[in-house]
Design a protein around this motif. Structure first.
Motif, PDB file in Angstrom:
ATOM      1  N   UNK A  85      -3.670 -11.707 -25.770  1.00 59.00           N
ATOM      2  CA  UNK A  85      -3.857 -12.547 -24.570  1.00 59.00           C
ATOM      3  C   UNK A  85      -5.154 -12.195 -23.856  1.00 59.00           C
ATOM      4  N   UNK A  86      -5.441 -10.885 -23.762  1.00 56.13           N
ATOM      5  CA  UNK A  86      -6.640 -10.453 -23.029  1.00 56.13           C
ATOM      6  C   UNK A  86      -7.913 -10.927 -23.757  1.00 56.13           C
ATOM      7  N   UNK A  87      -7.930 -10.769 -25.092  1.00 52.62           N
ATOM      8  CA  UNK A  87      -9.105 -11.231 -25.860  1.00 52.62           C
ATOM      9  C   UNK A  87      -9.269 -12.745 -25.710  1.00 52.62           C
ATOM     10  N   UNK A  88      -8.170 -13.465 -25.801  1.00 53.70           N
ATOM     11  CA  UNK A  88      -8.245 -14.937 -25.658  1.00 53.70           C
ATOM     12  C   UNK A  88      -8.774 -15.329 -24.283  1.00 53.70           C
ATOM     13  N   UNK A  89      -8.295 -14.633 -23.251  1.00 61.34           N
ATOM     14  CA  UNK A  89      -8.758 -14.953 -21.894  1.00 61.34           C
ATOM     15  C   UNK A  89     -10.244 -14.672 -21.734  1.00 61.34           C
ATOM     16  N   UNK A  90     -10.706 -13.538 -22.281  1.00 62.82           N
ATOM     17  CA  UNK A  90     -12.129 -13.187 -22.155  1.00 62.82           C
ATOM     18  C   UNK A  90     -12.984 -14.268 -22.810  1.00 62.82           C
ATOM     19  N   UNK A  91     -12.603 -14.693 -24.019  1.00 66.51           N
ATOM     20  CA  UNK A  91     -13.419 -15.677 -24.750  1.00 66.51           C
ATOM     21  C   UNK A  91     -13.353 -17.050 -24.067  1.00 66.51           C
ATOM     22  N   UNK A  92     -12.133 -17.513 -23.776  1.00 68.06           N
ATOM     23  CA  UNK A  92     -11.992 -18.857 -23.181  1.00 68.06           C
ATOM     24  C   UNK A  92     -12.639 -18.947 -21.807  1.00 68.06           C
ATOM     25  N   UNK A  93     -12.429 -17.906 -20.979  1.00 71.67           N
ATOM     26  CA  UNK A  93     -13.002 -17.968 -19.628  1.00 71.67           C
ATOM     27  C   UNK A  93     -14.522 -17.870 -19.702  1.00 71.67           C
ATOM     28  N   UNK A  94     -15.035 -17.129 -20.680  1.00 67.34           N
ATOM     29  CA  UNK A  94     -16.495 -17.006 -20.748  1.00 67.34           C
ATOM     30  C   UNK A  94     -17.143 -18.297 -21.255  1.00 67.34           C
ATOM     31  N   UNK A  95     -16.412 -19.086 -22.017  1.00 74.28           N
ATOM     32  CA  UNK A  95     -16.952 -20.404 -22.410  1.00 74.28           C
ATOM     33  C   UNK A  95     -17.101 -21.263 -21.143  1.00 74.28           C
ATOM     34  N   UNK A  96     -16.069 -21.244 -20.286  1.00 73.92           N
ATOM     35  CA  UNK A  96     -16.153 -21.974 -19.011  1.00 73.92           C
ATOM     36  C   UNK A  96     -17.291 -21.450 -18.153  1.00 73.92           C
ATOM     37  N   UNK A  97     -17.406 -20.116 -18.087  1.00 75.77           N
ATOM     38  CA  UNK A  97     -18.459 -19.494 -17.276  1.00 75.77           C
ATOM     39  C   UNK A  97     -19.839 -19.870 -17.807  1.00 75.77           C
ATOM     40  N   UNK A  98     -19.996 -19.799 -19.142  1.00 69.89           N
ATOM     41  CA  UNK A  98     -21.291 -20.079 -19.775  1.00 69.89           C
ATOM     42  C   UNK A  98     -21.809 -21.462 -19.363  1.00 69.89           C
ATOM     43  N   UNK A  99     -20.967 -22.486 -19.514  1.00 68.78           N
ATOM     44  CA  UNK A  99     -21.439 -23.849 -19.245  1.00 68.78           C
ATOM     45  C   UNK A  99     -21.634 -24.106 -17.749  1.00 68.78           C
ATOM     46  N   UNK A 100     -20.775 -23.516 -16.919  1.00 74.44           N
ATOM     47  CA  UNK A 100     -20.975 -23.672 -15.470  1.00 74.44           C
ATOM     48  C   UNK A 100     -22.288 -23.000 -15.061  1.00 74.44           C
ATOM     49  N   UNK A 101     -22.515 -21.786 -15.573  1.00 70.97           N
ATOM     50  CA  UNK A 101     -23.720 -21.026 -15.242  1.00 70.97           C
ATOM     51  C   UNK A 101     -24.969 -21.776 -15.722  1.00 70.97           C
ATOM     52  N   UNK A 102     -24.891 -22.324 -16.925  1.00 71.72           N
ATOM     53  CA  UNK A 102     -26.033 -23.057 -17.485  1.00 71.72           C
ATOM     54  C   UNK A 102     -26.322 -24.305 -16.640  1.00 71.72           C
ATOM     55  N   UNK A 103     -25.255 -24.960 -16.176  1.00 69.92           N
ATOM     56  CA  UNK A 103     -25.438 -26.140 -15.322  1.00 69.92           C
ATOM     57  C   UNK A 103     -26.129 -25.751 -14.015  1.00 69.92           C
ATOM     58  N   UNK A 104     -25.793 -24.558 -13.472  1.00 70.10           N
ATOM     59  CA  UNK A 104     -26.418 -24.114 -12.225  1.00 70.10           C
ATOM     60  C   UNK A 104     -27.913 -23.843 -12.408  1.00 70.10           C
ATOM     61  N   UNK A 105     -28.332 -23.591 -13.648  1.00 64.22           N
ATOM     62  CA  UNK A 105     -29.768 -23.433 -13.927  1.00 64.22           C
ATOM     63  C   UNK A 105     -30.417 -24.783 -14.219  1.00 64.22           C
ATOM     64  N   UNK A 106     -29.637 -25.718 -14.771  1.00 65.13           N
ATOM     65  CA  UNK A 106     -30.219 -26.963 -15.278  1.00 65.13           C
ATOM     66  C   UNK A 106     -30.432 -28.014 -14.191  1.00 65.13           C
TER      67      UNK A 106
END
Ligand SMILES: [Zn+2]
Ligand SMILES: [Zn+2]
Length: 262
Positions: A85-106
């Motif tokens: 569960x912890x590994x899944x949460x780290x990966x899934x949440x970081x996908x959300x974080x990645x695209x939100x963060x990239x949008x804040x730069x774009x």
């Protein structure tokens, strides 16, 4: 300000201030570096504001996911071993974080909020706190969406939140830590310091918060061996005080021209 927050701040300082002395990446940097008091104010005031916004968001996510997702799916997720569960949460949440963060730069109107975080000129453990509440709520909200929607167990969420919090402080800290072959797998100070670098080659790179592999997959990884950033911060002027920084994104465009885009 609650005693919990104050003791959390003192505990983090007790761990990271000595660590940054022993393993300093930039040895010349002082403990009381430029803007440290401003970042303490962020840590103590914005945390409360962000918690309120995120709390409301999390309740909404849980309610809506309860309507939309089958109970059997959420039950199957919650009964997996904690480590899975912890590994899944780290990966899934970081996908959300990645695209939100990239949008804040774009997008220029989002960059105005995120530029506050990039205005830090000397990185250390306190730097993680300097985030505009709008940036914090939206980015963390995107990261937490799968965590709370999919029905992970409370214990696994608790461990995940601890890892998330400590990793966020660690990757900003002024420490020289060699993650070895794990440097591709886990976000390190080396990885995130490049994200804050003012060097042209490093701009709009390393968007992940926890898993650098995402940057590799999406073509935004910058992790040169044996080098470190020489300059952090922005070329554009950002106000110095906490109140002025909170208002900065709402100023007229001519007064706050965005500097960087994807
Ligand atoms: Zn950024
Ligand atoms: Zn950062």
């Amino acid at each position: 300000m609650s005693i919990d927050w104050l003791s959390g701040l003192l505990l983090t300082a007790l761990i990271f201030v000595p660590l940054e002395r022993v393993l300093a990446l930039h040895r010349e940097q002082k403990v009381f570096r430029r803007g440290w008091l401003n970042d303490v104010i962020y840590l103590l005031l914005n945390a409360q504001l962000t918690m309120l916004g995120l709390g409301l968001l999390v309740v909404a996510i849980i309610v809506i996911a309860g309507w939309l997702l089958p109970v059997s799916l959420r039950a199957a997720v919650a009964t997996q071993p904690y480590w899975a569960q912890i590994i899944e949460m780290i990966v899934l949440s970081d996908i959300g974080f990645y695209f939100a963060h990239r949008a804040f730069h774009a997008f220029p109107w989002l960059w105005k909020f995120h530029s506050i975080h990039h205005s830090i000129e000397e990185l250390d453990w306190l730097a993680a706190a300097r985030v505009h509440p709008v940036d914090q709520i939206v980015t963390k909200g995107c990261a937490l969406l799968p965590v709370f929607a999919l029905g992970f167990s409370d214990v696994a969420i608790g461990v995940y939140m601890l890892i998330y919090g400590w990793q966020s402080v660690l990757i900003h800290s002024n420490v020289r830590l060699n993650f070895g072959p794990l440097r591709w797998l886990l976000a390190s100070p080396e990885f995130h310091h490049w994200h804050h670098s003012n060097d042209r080659e490093a701009r709009n790179k390393n968007f992940a918060g926890q898993v650098p592999v995402l940057d590799y997959l999406f073509g935004t990884l910058h992790l040169p061996r044996g080098r470190k950033p020489t300059k952090y911060g922005l070329d554009q002027p950002i106000p110095q005080t906490h109140a002025a920084q909170l208002l900065y994104p709402f100023r007229r465009p001519s007064a706050s021209r965005p500097e960087r885009r994807s």
